[in-house]
Design an enzyme around this catalytic site. Structure first.
Site, PDB file in Angstrom:
ATOM      1  N   HIS A  15     -23.876  80.562 -12.736  1.00 58.46           N
ATOM      2  CA  HIS A  15     -23.619  81.347 -13.149  1.00 58.46           C
ATOM      3  C   HIS A  15     -22.112  81.030 -14.778  1.00 58.46           C
ATOM      4  CE1 HIS A  15     -24.513  83.480  -9.779  1.00 58.46           C
ATOM      5  NE2 HIS A  15     -23.866  83.068  -9.154  1.00 58.46           N
ATOM      6  N   ASN A  57     -27.443  84.708  -5.166  1.00 57.38           N
ATOM      7  CA  ASN A  57     -26.310  83.884  -4.304  1.00 57.38           C
ATOM      8  C   ASN A  57     -26.390  82.573  -3.982  1.00 57.38           C
ATOM      9  OD1 ASN A  57     -25.193  83.266  -1.699  1.00 57.38           O
ATOM     10  ND2 ASN A  57     -23.671  85.466  -2.796  1.00 57.38           N
ATOM     11  N   ASP A 117     -22.428  83.914   5.202  1.00 61.51           N
ATOM     12  CA  ASP A 117     -22.231  83.503   4.140  1.00 61.51           C
ATOM     13  C   ASP A 117     -23.458  82.319   3.713  1.00 61.51           C
ATOM     14  OD1 ASP A 117     -22.056  82.877   1.091  1.00 61.51           O
ATOM     15  OD2 ASP A 117     -19.947  83.344   1.233  1.00 61.51           O
ATOM     16  N   ASN A 118     -23.298  80.823   3.713  1.00 64.58           N
ATOM     17  CA  ASN A 118     -24.462  79.877   3.677  1.00 64.58           C
ATOM     18  C   ASN A 118     -24.490  80.066   4.863  1.00 64.58           C
ATOM     19  OD1 ASN A 118     -24.324  80.024   0.648  1.00 64.58           O
ATOM     20  ND2 ASN A 118     -22.407  79.486   1.261  1.00 64.58           N
TER      21      ASN A 118
END
Length: 355
Positions: free
Chosen positions: A133, A167, A268-269
């Site tokens: 990002h 993401n 999350d991951n």
């Protein structure tokens, strides 16, 4: 007088709606959840990783590749944080080393998020895919990884209108991948409306040089993503619904929904044990604490393991839990030969014994 009554009714109705939405959001974020400590033996913080390890993956030879230094809007971030990829040898336990990036690449704006490694079966070459990002934008960087030199050779940058809030990513070829968008809107103010009004507009995107398309939708937010050992299924973290979605890959690269597995946390991951097929995830036990980031009442960490996910009764186990006194904001976990490596969004990295 009539107009005043109508205005009063409107204000009351609006206040009631917003109040109901905030209560719903607190429930979705598990804001009322209190965590009981569940520590593993012989845990140590990894030296040299001070500004997060948002995503990581462990190669077959025990080398862990870790993204660190993520700057994400709305989350705590040190001005000293520098985006980079580091390697940690799980066999030797030596301190992590930064991988040198070669090629035409602006390392100063590197802001790494989710990562994935693809090994080319033709020649054994390894490619590292990194969500980045720079300047609050969104793109995917592809590198060729030279382990013997501890270097990453930058090959290409991928941008596309469908890859607007990526993401995480899972590579399925030398230049193809699936990616998750964790928001629909690109403006920060509008992003806040998505969880508040339970919008289900997030998706999974397939990318290749030949085609780019949305292949699964209807999620309030998609987060971690990974692939099964037989490469037939994708696992997607449906984070706001506290579950993992199992999706089957079709011949046209679209995804068909197979099942959901409840995990009771905001996971999350996702990492997959390629020998056992078990899923491991770093999770946020209390999403409200994670978002507010109050260091006087820090967000905790939780590791969830899913065994036999394709059976009628998958086994979901909490492997590790901490109230934030040791580890803040866990985002990923991966096992290797009786050890467990736990990463965080912006805090430290923990290395524990599983046995």
């Amino acid at each position: 007088m009539g107009k005043l009554v109508l205005l009063s009714v409107f204000v009351v109705a609006l206040a009631a709606l917003v109040g109901e939405r905030f209560i719903a959001l607190r429930n979705l974020s598990l804001a009322f959840r209190e965590l009981t400590q569940n520590h593993l033996p012989n845990c140590q913080l990894v030296k040299g990783i001070e500004y997060g390890s948002e995503d990581l993956t462990i190669l077959e030879d025990g080398l862990a590749l870790i993204s660190t230094g993520l700057k994400y809007p709305g989350l705590p971030c040190s001005p000293d944080a520098v985006g980079k990829i580091v390697a940690l040898n799980m066999r030797s336990g030596e301190n992590p080393i930064e991988l040198k990036i070669e090629g035409d690449f602006d390392a100063s704006s590197f802001n790494p998020h989710g990562i994935s490694v693809y090994t080319d079966e033709k020649d054994g070459s390894r490619y590292l895919f990194v969500v980045s990002h720079p300047h609050s934008n969104c793109q995917v960087e592809i590198f060729k990884f030279f382990e013997e030199k501890n270097t990453l050779l930058h090959l290409k940058t991928i941008k596309h209108e469908l890859l607007h809030n990526v993401n995480d990513i899972v590579a399925v070829g030398v230049d193809s991948f699936y990616a998750t968008n964790d928001h629909y809107f690109t403006f920060d103010l509008l992003k806040l409306l998505e969880p508040l009004f339970s919008l289900t507009w997030c998706d999974v995107v397939y990318y290749s040089p030949e085609e780019v398309k949305s292949v699964a939708g209807g999620f309030p937010s998609t987060n971690g993503i990974n692939i099964s050992p037989n490469r037939r299924y994708l696992y997607v973290s449906d984070i706001m619904n506290h579950r993992i979605a199992v999706m089957e890959i079709q011949k046209d690269n679209t995804l068909s929904h197979v099942k959901d597995v409840a995990v009771g946390s905001l996971c999350d991951n996702i990492e997959v044990d390629m020998e056992t097929g078990d899923l491991w995830s770093g999770c946020h036990p209390n999403g409200m604490k994670f978002l507010t980031g109050d260091m006087n009442d820090p967000p905790g960490s939780e590791v969830i393991r899913i065994q036999n996910i394709h059976s009628e009764e998958p086994v979901v186990t909490q492997v590790y839990a901490d109230d934030g006194s040791v580890l803040i904001g866990s985002s990923v976990a991966a096992p290797y030969k009786g050890k467990l490596l736990i990463g965080t969004v912006y805090h430290k990295t923990l290395y524990c014994d599983l046995n």
